[in-house]
Design a protein around this motif. Structure first.
Motif, short mmCIF file in Angstrom:
data_model
loop_
_atom_site.label_atom_id
_atom_site.label_comp_id
_atom_site.label_asym_id
_atom_site.label_seq_id
_atom_site.Cartn_x
_atom_site.Cartn_y
_atom_site.Cartn_z
N TRP A 59 0.79 -1.30 0.13
CA TRP A 59 -0.06 0.10 -0.16
C TRP A 59 1.02 1.25 -0.08
O TRP A 59 0.80 2.27 -0.77
CB TRP A 59 -0.91 0.10 1.09
CG TRP A 59 -1.88 1.05 1.26
CD1 TRP A 59 -2.20 1.95 0.61
CD2 TRP A 59 -3.04 1.15 2.26
NE1 TRP A 59 -3.29 2.74 1.09
CE2 TRP A 59 -3.78 2.16 2.21
CE3 TRP A 59 -3.09 0.21 3.47
CZ2 TRP A 59 -4.95 2.43 2.86
CZ3 TRP A 59 -4.36 0.55 4.53
CH2 TRP A 59 -5.18 1.66 4.34
N GLU A 60 1.91 1.17 0.85
CA GLU A 60 2.90 2.40 0.78
C GLU A 60 3.75 2.69 -0.25
O GLU A 60 3.94 3.65 -0.66
CB GLU A 60 3.47 2.26 2.08
CG GLU A 60 4.38 3.56 2.38
CD GLU A 60 4.93 3.65 3.86
OE1 GLU A 60 5.64 4.64 4.07
OE2 GLU A 60 4.68 2.88 4.59
N HIS A 61 4.33 1.30 -0.85
CA HIS A 61 5.38 1.50 -1.69
C HIS A 61 5.04 1.01 -3.01
O HIS A 61 5.73 1.16 -4.01
CB HIS A 61 6.62 0.58 -1.09
CG HIS A 61 6.90 1.06 0.20
ND1 HIS A 61 7.82 2.43 0.48
CD2 HIS A 61 6.90 0.83 1.26
CE1 HIS A 61 7.99 2.59 1.75
NE2 HIS A 61 7.54 1.72 2.20
N GLY A 62 3.84 0.27 -3.27
CA GLY A 62 3.53 -0.35 -4.55
C GLY A 62 3.90 -1.63 -4.66
O GLY A 62 5.08 -2.06 -4.05
N PHE A 63 3.64 -2.16 -5.75
CA PHE A 63 4.12 -3.53 -5.86
C PHE A 63 5.68 -3.69 -6.30
O PHE A 63 6.30 -4.25 -5.91
CB PHE A 63 3.27 -4.16 -7.00
CG PHE A 63 3.85 -5.68 -7.22
CD1 PHE A 63 3.40 -6.84 -6.59
CD2 PHE A 63 4.37 -6.01 -8.44
CE1 PHE A 63 3.64 -8.08 -6.87
CE2 PHE A 63 5.02 -7.36 -8.85
CZ PHE A 63 4.64 -8.17 -7.94
N ASP A 64 6.15 -2.76 -7.18
CA ASP A 64 7.49 -2.77 -7.37
C ASP A 64 8.48 -2.23 -6.37
O ASP A 64 9.58 -2.48 -6.51
CB ASP A 64 7.55 -1.82 -8.78
CG ASP A 64 7.15 -2.64 -10.10
OD1 ASP A 64 6.95 -4.02 -9.94
OD2 ASP A 64 6.61 -1.87 -11.02
N GLY A 65 8.06 -1.38 -5.47
CA GLY A 65 8.66 -0.99 -4.28
C GLY A 65 8.99 -1.84 -2.99
O GLY A 65 9.52 -1.56 -2.32
N VAL A 66 8.31 -2.93 -3.37
CA VAL A 66 8.40 -3.94 -2.27
C VAL A 66 8.93 -5.45 -2.75
O VAL A 66 8.55 -5.78 -3.63
CB VAL A 66 6.92 -4.33 -1.43
CG1 VAL A 66 7.20 -5.10 -0.55
CG2 VAL A 66 6.55 -2.97 -1.09
N SER A 67 9.88 -5.86 -1.84
CA SER A 67 10.64 -7.25 -2.20
C SER A 67 10.40 -8.02 -1.17
O SER A 67 9.91 -7.70 -0.16
CB SER A 67 12.27 -6.88 -2.42
OG SER A 67 12.66 -6.63 -1.12
N ILE A 68 10.56 -9.36 -1.52
CA ILE A 68 10.21 -10.30 -0.48
C ILE A 68 11.46 -10.11 0.70
O ILE A 68 10.85 -10.29 1.96
CB ILE A 68 10.43 -11.87 -0.87
CG1 ILE A 68 9.63 -12.15 -1.87
CG2 ILE A 68 10.59 -12.72 0.16
CD1 ILE A 68 7.99 -12.31 -1.43
N SER A 69 12.40 -9.36 0.38
CA SER A 69 13.37 -9.21 1.36
C SER A 69 12.86 -8.12 2.20
O SER A 69 12.98 -8.07 3.70
CB SER A 69 14.68 -8.60 0.69
OG SER A 69 15.33 -9.61 0.19
N ASP A 70 12.10 -7.14 1.63
CA ASP A 70 11.37 -6.00 2.67
C ASP A 70 10.52 -6.76 3.62
O ASP A 70 10.32 -6.45 4.55
CB ASP A 70 10.70 -5.19 1.67
CG ASP A 70 11.64 -4.21 1.02
OD1 ASP A 70 12.95 -3.95 1.20
OD2 ASP A 70 11.23 -3.81 -0.16
N VAL A 71 9.80 -7.80 3.06
CA VAL A 71 8.82 -8.52 4.11
C VAL A 71 9.44 -9.20 4.85
O VAL A 71 8.89 -9.29 6.30
CB VAL A 71 7.75 -9.38 2.95
CG1 VAL A 71 6.94 -9.98 3.93
CG2 VAL A 71 7.01 -8.45 1.92
N THR A 72 10.57 -9.97 4.52
CA THR A 72 11.24 -10.76 5.66
C THR A 72 11.87 -9.77 6.72
O THR A 72 11.79 -9.99 7.91
CB THR A 72 12.28 -11.34 5.12
OG1 THR A 72 13.37 -10.74 4.28
CG2 THR A 72 11.62 -12.41 4.19
N ALA A 73 12.33 -8.59 6.25
CA ALA A 73 12.80 -7.71 7.19
C ALA A 73 11.66 -6.94 8.17
O ALA A 73 11.97 -7.06 9.32
CB ALA A 73 13.57 -6.46 6.73
N ALA A 74 10.33 -6.79 7.71
CA ALA A 74 9.63 -6.32 8.31
C ALA A 74 8.72 -7.26 9.27
O ALA A 74 8.41 -6.97 10.19
CB ALA A 74 8.48 -5.61 7.57
N THR A 75 8.69 -8.40 8.96
CA THR A 75 8.18 -9.43 9.86
C THR A 75 9.05 -10.40 10.53
O THR A 75 8.56 -11.13 11.64
CB THR A 75 7.22 -10.58 8.88
OG1 THR A 75 8.04 -11.21 7.85
CG2 THR A 75 6.24 -9.63 8.00
#
Length: 186
Positions: A23-39
């Motif tokens: 929602w904040e960064h858009g599909f292209d602005g988010v990587s699986i690495s971002d998700v792992t870092a956040a979770t």
């Protein structure tokens, strides 16, 4: 029989975090690495549960539609077409000016064009019912639905650009002044 290791994370929590990131960064602005870092959930577990970034986005989009963007489906239950339109544009103004400015569905990602098109067609069907009931006359219901969707999307873009909630509601009201029959008192 071999018992697998218990799941080390809650997929709902990962979906929720991913939804906010997309929602904040858009599909292209988010990587699986971002998700792992956040979770704190490792990549292998995320891929095992969701299969791909695209499938994670799909689930995040479903969560968004049932959560922050539920106003869109609730709007369709309003008694009149005008009230449907009001609930759509004012619901958009409230949602996109909240915790995360903008809208998850405005942008490019796998499935978003189809999602937006489905929303337009659900609105058009609701407006078709209003025509059948005599509430609306001499309108192209698909065009009317696209107009309401465009207003909602424009409100989301303006929110992302810094417009205030009050500004967005004023835009919604101004747009609704163009509702069919508005000059004649509905």
């Amino acid at each position: 029989m071999t018992v697998g290791r218990p799941r080390e994370f809650d997929p709902d929590e990962v979906e929720d975090v991913a939804m906010k990131l997309f929602w904040e960064h858009g599909f292209d602005g988010v990587s699986i690495s971002d998700v792992t870092a956040a979770t704190g959930v490792n990549r292998r577990s995320i891929y095992a549960e969701f299969g791909s970034k695209e499938h994670l986005f799909e689930r995040a989009l479903q969560r968004y539609a049932a959560g922050p963007s539920v106003y869109a489906s609730e709007a369709l239950t309003r008694p009149t077409a005008r009230e449907v339109a009001e609930a759509m544009v004012h619901g958009a103004a409230d949602t996109v000016s909240g915790e995360v400015p903008g809208c998850l569905t405005v942008g490019e990602a796998p499935g978003l064009p189809e999602f937006r098109d489905a929303t337009v067609h659900r609105l058009a069907e609701r407006f078709d019912a209003a025509v059948a009931e005599g509430e609306l006359t001499a309108v192209d219901t698909l065009l009317l639905a696209r107009w309401i969707a465009a207003v909602c999307q424009g409100i989301a873009v303006q929110a992302r650009s810094g417009a205030t909630r009050a500004d967005l509601h004023a835009v919604a009201d101004l747009a609704l002044a163009g509702w069919p029959g508005a000059a004649s008192g509905h």
